[in-house]
Every structure is written in C-alpha cells, then in structure tokens.
Design a protein around this motif. Structure first.
Motif, PDB file in Angstrom:
ATOM      1  N   VAL A  61      23.360  23.117  54.438  1.00  0.00           N
ATOM      2  CA  VAL A  61      23.431  24.558  54.193  1.00  0.00           C
ATOM      3  C   VAL A  61      23.818  24.756  52.733  1.00  0.00           C
ATOM      4  CG1 VAL A  61      24.712  26.674  54.726  1.00  0.00           C
ATOM      5  CG2 VAL A  61      24.023  25.125  56.576  1.00  0.00           C
ATOM      6  N   ARG A  62      23.003  25.536  52.019  1.00  0.00           N
ATOM      7  CA  ARG A  62      23.278  25.777  50.599  1.00  0.00           C
ATOM      8  C   ARG A  62      24.424  26.765  50.464  1.00  0.00           C
ATOM      9  NH1 ARG A  62      23.069  22.654  46.392  1.00  0.00           N
ATOM     10  NH2 ARG A  62      22.010  23.465  44.547  1.00  0.00           N
ATOM     11  N   VAL A  63      25.429  26.386  49.682  1.00  0.00           N
ATOM     12  CA  VAL A  63      26.651  27.172  49.519  1.00  0.00           C
ATOM     13  C   VAL A  63      26.807  27.553  48.052  1.00  0.00           C
ATOM     14  CG1 VAL A  63      29.169  27.189  49.782  1.00  0.00           C
ATOM     15  CG2 VAL A  63      27.731  26.000  51.473  1.00  0.00           C
ATOM     16  N   TYR A  64      27.214  28.785  47.790  1.00  0.00           N
ATOM     17  CA  TYR A  64      27.433  29.302  46.437  1.00  0.00           C
ATOM     18  C   TYR A  64      28.852  29.850  46.345  1.00  0.00           C
ATOM     19  CZ  TYR A  64      22.309  29.302  46.623  1.00  0.00           C
ATOM     20  OH  TYR A  64      21.006  28.942  46.783  1.00  0.00           O
ATOM     21  N   ARG A  65      29.528  29.557  45.213  1.00  0.00           N
ATOM     22  CA  ARG A  65      30.914  29.999  45.051  1.00  0.00           C
ATOM     23  C   ARG A  65      31.110  30.658  43.688  1.00  0.00           C
ATOM     24  NH1 ARG A  65      34.701  25.213  47.557  1.00  0.00           N
ATOM     25  NH2 ARG A  65      33.052  23.803  48.234  1.00  0.00           N
ATOM     26  N   TRP A  66      31.967  31.695  43.698  1.00  0.00           N
ATOM     27  CA  TRP A  66      32.345  32.390  42.464  1.00  0.00           C
ATOM     28  C   TRP A  66      33.850  32.597  42.491  1.00  0.00           C
ATOM     29  CZ3 TRP A  66      28.492  33.802  45.786  1.00  0.00           C
ATOM     30  CH2 TRP A  66      27.173  33.755  45.308  1.00  0.00           C
ATOM     31  N   GLY A  67      34.488  32.470  41.349  1.00  0.00           N
ATOM     32  CA  GLY A  67      35.922  32.727  41.246  1.00  0.00           C
ATOM     33  C   GLY A  67      36.749  31.494  41.578  1.00  0.00           C
ATOM     34  N   ASN A  68      37.989  31.480  41.058  1.00  0.00           N
ATOM     35  CA  ASN A  68      38.852  30.313  41.223  1.00  0.00           C
ATOM     36  C   ASN A  68      40.199  30.626  41.851  1.00  0.00           C
ATOM     37  OD1 ASN A  68      37.091  28.358  39.845  1.00  0.00           O
ATOM     38  ND2 ASN A  68      37.509  29.591  38.013  1.00  0.00           N
ATOM     39  N   THR A  69      40.543  31.892  41.958  1.00  0.00           N
ATOM     40  CA  THR A  69      41.860  32.240  42.492  1.00  0.00           C
ATOM     41  C   THR A  69      41.737  33.350  43.518  1.00  0.00           C
ATOM     42  OG1 THR A  69      42.244  33.871  40.728  1.00  0.00           O
ATOM     43  CG2 THR A  69      43.007  31.607  40.342  1.00  0.00           C
ATOM     44  N   GLY A  70      42.760  33.449  44.356  1.00  0.00           N
ATOM     45  CA  GLY A  70      42.811  34.520  45.341  1.00  0.00           C
ATOM     46  C   GLY A  70      42.260  34.113  46.690  1.00  0.00           C
ATOM     47  N   PRO A  71      42.442  34.955  47.695  1.00  0.00           N
ATOM     48  CA  PRO A  71      41.901  34.700  49.035  1.00  0.00           C
ATOM     49  C   PRO A  71      40.379  34.593  48.991  1.00  0.00           C
ATOM     50  CG  PRO A  71      43.457  36.539  49.050  1.00  0.00           C
ATOM     51  CD  PRO A  71      43.175  36.232  47.626  1.00  0.00           C
ATOM     52  N   THR A  72      39.823  33.785  49.861  1.00  0.00           N
ATOM     53  CA  THR A  72      38.380  33.548  49.872  1.00  0.00           C
ATOM     54  C   THR A  72      37.684  34.464  50.864  1.00  0.00           C
ATOM     55  OG1 THR A  72      38.698  31.232  49.256  1.00  0.00           O
ATOM     56  CG2 THR A  72      36.577  31.827  50.226  1.00  0.00           C
TER      57      THR A  72
END
Length: 300
Positions: A61-72
């Motif tokens: 499953v292709r996963v994309y992430r943005w940001g480094n801090t805080g709740p997900t």
C-alpha cells in the motif's frame, strides 16, 4: 447494457446476471489521476510502503506523509479515489500542528492490486489498507475519511483501531441498501441481488450485514465522530450520514447544501470544521500529553 437488456438477461440466465452484477459492483472506477496540485502534493510527501498480509502474498500500500510533529491524522479516500484528492486538507492540518498521512488503497492509485486483481476490490480490502497504514505510520490520533473510506474506517474501528476522533464525509450507511439501489436502476430483481450477495460473501469472508455502519456504532465503543454530508449528494444519500450520526454515540452532523459528493472536499467551511474538530480532540485535557507519550514509545 441498458435496463431492458438486464431484465431480459435476468429472465434467461439469472446466475450469469448475478455474476455480472457482482463483477460490476466490486470493480473500482479508474478515472483521472492526480491533477497538477495533487501531483505536487504527492511530490512533496515522504513516500513509502505499508504491507497488507493474508490471502496469499503480501501486497504493498502506497503511503504518503507530511509534517514531523504533532498528532497524526490519517486520510482515507473513497471508492475509485486516491491520496492526492486530499490536497485541499493537508496544508490546513499541518498549520494546525498535525502530522498527516494518506494512502492509496489496494487496487487504487500507486498501490498493488488486491487479491482478486486490479479490476476487483472491496471495502474489506480498503479497510485492510487503512489498518496496514495505521500500523505502519502510527500511532494514529484521528482519521478523516470520504465516501466508502468511511465504511472502511468503521470496519477498522470494529477490528480494534483506537482513535481519539473521526470525521466521515459523505459516508454510506449500508452496502445492501446501496447495492439494492444499483439493482433497481438496472432493473434487476431481488432474487438475483440475493444470489450476488451470497456469492460475494464466500470470498469476502463475512456477511453483508457486517457492513452496516450505524450498527457498528451501536455494538462497540466508537471515537467522537463528526459526520459531514451534503443534502444534494446524488451518489450517497444524505440519509446515510444522518443515520450514522444518529447511531454513533455523541456523533455530530454537519449538513451542507449544494456541494454534492466530491466538491464537499474542497469547501472552505467543511475543511475548517473538520480541522477544528480534530484539533479540539487533540487538545482535550490530558490528551496532548498522552499523545506525546504514545509517539515517544513509537519512536523508541
């Protein structure tokens, strides 16, 4: 095939019509891919893979992430959708101090085909994709889901996904009701629909009654939920969202007018309400510290 053709075929060969209806029902539409803004969003993401296991070989499953801090916050697209459709929502969530994760479900976008090939999948595989992404990128604070992604979210909650908040946009309440509406439009009778249902239950591994989203909220604990549904939604009737909001304890319902099933994802008021709901849950007393502990344990 037109309505008359379906009716004639049903009279002559009901078993074949049931198989044809099953194939049509579980075939995701493959429309246009990401537009310019959506492609730019994916290009800015940190992309990797989550794995769905079971039913043969593992599937990616292709996963994309943005940001480094805080709740997900995890974003779950609908039937025929893809991660890039969340382009209007990612920046506001980041500005609110969230990490953001999106994915392409199996047989969608850049992910592998599902167990029955690229042309067939189900809300069960969409839910497995969501759970695999949550395990891979977690801990997950909240999920925002669109259309059938909301049903996939409900199945994931039933399977034990723990969330502090959920937002469902244009959610379907019940698969049998939606399939019945398709059968009626085609002129197919209830006998063929029942046959199709029995056939699909064999490979789905569960009865269609398991896909009733309001019933899930009555049967087990569910997170605080905001349901957003447009009164002029022609793909998923507004009554579905109202039924879910009425059945899930403490759920809130936001009704919009004139946005339909897809433009609702681009509406500034909808985006603001969804982000505010998620942000409020993240800043509930004691929750921020609990979230930090969960993230520290996950990073250890």
């Amino acid at each position: 095939m037109g309505r008359l053709g379906w009716q004639l075929a049903e009279l002559l060969y009901p078993a074949g019509v049931a198989r044809a209806l099953e194939h049509a029902w579980f075939r995701p539409p493959h429309g246009n891919g990401p537009d310019g803004a959506g492609r730019e969003l994916l290009d800015r993401a940190r992309a990797d893979w989550a794995l769905v296991t079971g039913q043969g070989a593992s599937r990616r499953v292709r996963v994309y992430r943005w940001g480094n801090t805080g709740p997900t916050v995890l974003l779950a697209h609908g039937w025929g959708g893809h991660a890039a459709q969340w382009q209007p929502l990612v920046a506001p969530l980041l500005a609110a101090g969230m990490r953001v994760v999106a994915f392409d479900a199996l047989s969608h976008g850049g992910s592998d085909a599902g167990a029955r090939g690229a042309g067939q999948t189900s809300v069960v595989e969409m839910s497995h994709s969501l759970l695999a992404t949550a395990w891979h990128a977690g801990p997950i604070h909240a999920v925002i889901a669109h259309s059938l992604g909301s049903a996939a979210l409900a199945l994931a909650v039933r399977e034990g996904l723990h969330l502090q908040a959920a937002v469902m946009i244009g959610p379907p309440a019940d698969m049998h009701t939606a399939a019945s509406a398709l059968a009626w439009r085609l002129g197919i009778g209830p006998g063929v629909l029942a046959r199709m249902q029995r056939n699909s239950e064999r490979w789905l591994g569960m009865p269609w009654s398991a896909f009733n989203v309001p019933a899930i909220g009555r049967a087990r604990p569910v997170p605080p939920t905001l349901v957003i549904h447009d009164r002029q939604d022609k793909e998923v009737g507004w009554e579905s969202g109202a039924a879910i909001a009425g059945a899930w304890p403490g759920a809130q319902l936001m009704a919009t007018d004139g946005l339909g099933h897809r433009r609702v994802l681009h509406d500034a008021q909808v985006i603001a309400r969804a982000v505010s709901f998620i942000h409020g849950a993240a800043n509930a007393p004691g929750l921020a510290e609990a979230t930090r502990r969960m993230q520290a344990q996950a990073d250890a």
